[in-house]
Design a protein around this motif. Structure first.
Motif, PDB file in Angstrom:
ATOM      1  N   UNK A   1       3.833  33.934  15.784  1.00 20.41           N
ATOM      2  CA  UNK A   1       3.118  32.457  15.964  1.00 20.41           C
ATOM      3  C   UNK A   1       1.622  33.025  16.541  1.00 20.41           C
ATOM      4  N   UNK A   2       1.646  33.901  17.706  1.00 15.85           N
ATOM      5  CA  UNK A   2       0.378  33.984  18.202  1.00 15.85           C
ATOM      6  C   UNK A   2      -0.682  34.622  17.041  1.00 15.85           C
ATOM      7  N   UNK A   3      -0.067  35.600  16.410  1.00 12.71           N
ATOM      8  CA  UNK A   3      -0.764  36.133  15.390  1.00 12.71           C
ATOM      9  C   UNK A   3      -1.234  35.051  14.323  1.00 12.71           C
ATOM     10  N   UNK A   4      -0.413  34.171  13.783  1.00 18.56           N
ATOM     11  CA  UNK A   4      -0.761  33.109  12.967  1.00 18.56           C
ATOM     12  C   UNK A   4      -1.673  32.235  13.510  1.00 18.56           C
ATOM     13  N   UNK A   5      -1.759  31.766  14.691  1.00 16.62           N
ATOM     14  CA  UNK A   5      -2.805  30.975  15.326  1.00 16.62           C
ATOM     15  C   UNK A   5      -3.932  31.775  15.187  1.00 16.62           C
ATOM     16  N   UNK A   6      -4.055  32.838  15.632  1.00 17.90           N
ATOM     17  CA  UNK A   6      -5.457  33.738  15.647  1.00 17.90           C
ATOM     18  C   UNK A   6      -5.846  33.709  14.236  1.00 17.90           C
TER      19      UNK A   6
END
Length: 107
Positions: free
Chosen positions: A31-36
């Motif tokens: 999710x962190x990568x997707x938000x980025x």
């Protein structure tokens, strides 16, 4: 600006918050990568939040950002307390926690 990019960001932020709440380490990383990625797409659009719809979505995204930040701080505090209890259990609880040359906690 189309609202699709903001809606995608909000969906990813909600997934991140769910992963944080569920202690899902892999989900947090995903999710962190997707938000980025969503933020990079928005940045590439050079958005102007002038419409009422986009302003409302931007405000919702900011509120979700704050909610995620609070959760991260709570998790960091919980980890710090666990480390303190572990240090106390090993007899090193009175030592001040500092970072050593390796970047790891040294007691």
């Amino acid at each position: 600006m189309s609202t699709a990019a903001l809606e995608a960001l909000i969906a990813e932020q909600k997934a991140l918050i769910a992963a944080l709440d569920g202690d899902d380490v892999e989900g947090i990383a995903r999710s962190t990568a997707a938000v980025e990625d969503a933020l990079l797409r928005i940045n590439a659009l050079k958005p102007r939040f002038v419409g009422n719809d986009t302003k409302a979505l931007a405000q919702e995204a900011m509120a979700l950002t704050e909610a995620a930040r609070v959760r991260v701080n709570v998790l960091a505090d919980m980890t710090s307390r666990r480390l303190g209890r572990l240090a106390a259990a090993t007899g090193k609880g009175k030592a001040t926690q500092t970072y050593g040359r390796t970047g790891r906690m040294a007691y």
